[in-house]
Design a protein around this motif. Structure first.
Motif, PDB file in Angstrom:
ATOM      1  N   ASN A 292       0.825  -1.212   0.000  1.00  0.00           N
ATOM      2  CA  ASN A 292       0.000   0.000   0.000  1.00  0.00           C
ATOM      3  C   ASN A 292       0.859   1.261   0.000  1.00  0.00           C
ATOM      4  N   GLU A 293       1.975   1.222   0.728  1.00  0.00           N
ATOM      5  CA  GLU A 293       2.866   2.378   0.752  1.00  0.00           C
ATOM      6  C   GLU A 293       3.467   2.644  -0.621  1.00  0.00           C
ATOM      7  N   VAL A 294       3.831   1.586  -1.319  1.00  0.00           N
ATOM      8  CA  VAL A 294       4.389   1.729  -2.671  1.00  0.00           C
ATOM      9  C   VAL A 294       3.364   2.394  -3.588  1.00  0.00           C
ATOM     10  N   TYR A 295       2.112   1.951  -3.495  1.00  0.00           N
ATOM     11  CA  TYR A 295       1.062   2.523  -4.344  1.00  0.00           C
ATOM     12  C   TYR A 295       0.802   3.984  -3.983  1.00  0.00           C
ATOM     13  N   ARG A 296       0.779   4.297  -2.686  1.00  0.00           N
ATOM     14  CA  ARG A 296       0.555   5.681  -2.261  1.00  0.00           C
ATOM     15  C   ARG A 296       1.675   6.587  -2.748  1.00  0.00           C
ATOM     16  N   ALA A 297       2.901   6.119  -2.677  1.00  0.00           N
ATOM     17  CA  ALA A 297       4.028   6.918  -3.155  1.00  0.00           C
ATOM     18  C   ALA A 297       3.934   7.131  -4.665  1.00  0.00           C
ATOM     19  N   TYR A 298       3.464   6.120  -5.374  1.00  0.00           N
ATOM     20  CA  TYR A 298       3.293   6.261  -6.826  1.00  0.00           C
ATOM     21  C   TYR A 298       2.288   7.372  -7.137  1.00  0.00           C
ATOM     22  N   LEU A 299       1.234   7.494  -6.337  1.00  0.00           N
ATOM     23  CA  LEU A 299       0.188   8.485  -6.583  1.00  0.00           C
ATOM     24  C   LEU A 299       0.682   9.924  -6.400  1.00  0.00           C
ATOM     25  N   SER A 300       1.895  10.089  -5.915  1.00  0.00           N
ATOM     26  CA  SER A 300       2.467  11.429  -5.790  1.00  0.00           C
ATOM     27  C   SER A 300       2.731  12.056  -7.146  1.00  0.00           C
ATOM     28  N   GLU A 301       2.849  11.215  -8.169  1.00  0.00           N
ATOM     29  CA  GLU A 301       3.143  11.676  -9.539  1.00  0.00           C
ATOM     30  C   GLU A 301       4.502  12.367  -9.634  1.00  0.00           C
ATOM     31  N   ASP A 302       5.383  12.047  -8.707  1.00  0.00           N
ATOM     32  CA  ASP A 302       6.722  12.633  -8.637  1.00  0.00           C
ATOM     33  C   ASP A 302       7.697  11.699  -9.364  1.00  0.00           C
TER      34      ASP A 302
END
Length: 251
Positions: free
Chosen positions: A70-80
């Motif tokens: 879940n953390e990996v997916y949340r970090a991906y959603l940063s669009e950074d």
């Protein structure tokens, strides 16, 4: 080696798959929209293949737990773009047996955690700042333009909170939204004219007559509870940044 992927989450996972398949441990993923080719750096285009993405996604969850997944997916959603490189690096290192998740001396690990914090803060703000307006056809509508793509992270919250109402939350910045019909949530994409109708600067959205009254009452309540002598605009802006004001009824 540069891995050029399509910018999607499955595409990023496929870049991890490619790293192990080709044993190119120095590979760096770059989204197609950010890629600038030069004659000195070799690159390879990574196809987004669902089967490969699912294998990596399942392996991450099985080997390292759903929390890390879940953390990996949340970090991906940063669009950074750099955060995406940090995700790739972290996953590869963990699969190679290096437990570096808490190694804050590693610049990429530190940036990964900083990104998670930013995304979590934006998710919390969207839960607090989203304001629904009831349209004439009994649909509650809200628009937002968050710094990060946090819409997928707040849907469960609003589904549980407003399970007996039809609602639409639309991200104008990313041009997609989520429509809840009291049973399921579906992704929707509106036309430009329909988006203008939703924009707070426009008045084209046909509101329920009672909605206008409720908004007026809320503004009056907000004004009456405000204590001018205790006004602290600096502190207020820390908690309610000005960029969100146009979506707040009381503003």
């Amino acid at each position: 080696m540069i891995y050029v992927f399509d910018g999607s989450y499955p595409g990023l996972l496929c870049s991890v798959f490619e790293t192990f398949e080709m044993r190119e441990w120095d590979a760096v993923p770059v989204a197609q929209q950010h890629f600038q080719q030069d004659i000195f750096t070799p690159f390879r285009t990574i196809d987004s293949i669902d089967e490969k993405a699912e294998r990596i996604g399942k392996a991450i969850k099985t080997k390292f737990g759903p929390a890390f997944s879940n953390e990996v997916y949340r970090a991906y959603l940063s669009e950074d773009p750099f955060a995406w490189q940090c995700i790739h690096y972290l996953i590869v290192q963990k699969f190679k047996g290096r437990d570096i998740l808490n190694d804050y001396g590693d610049n990429k690990v530190l940036y990964f955690h900083q990104t998670l914090k930013k995304v979590s803060r934006e998710r919390h703000r969207m839960k607090a700042f989203i304001r629904f307006q009831k349209s004439s056809d009994e649909l509650y509508v809200a628009v937002m333009e968050p710094d990060f793509n946090v819409l997928p992270l707040i849907l469960a919250f609003f589904k549980n909170r407003y399970s007996d109402q039809r609602w639409l939350i639309y991200d104008l910045k990313r041009d997609y939204g989520a429509l809840y019909n009291k049973t399921t949530i579906e992704e929707v994409i509106l036309s430009k004219s329909e988006q203008r109708d939703l924009n707070p600067s426009e008045v084209a959205l046909a509101l329920d007559p009672k909605e206008v009254l409720y908004q007026s009452l809320w503004k009056s309540y907000f004004k009456s509870t405000n204590i001018e002598a205790r006004r602290n605009m600096k502190l207020h802006l820390q908690h309610v940044p000005k960029r969100y004001w146009k979506y707040l009824t009381e503003k």
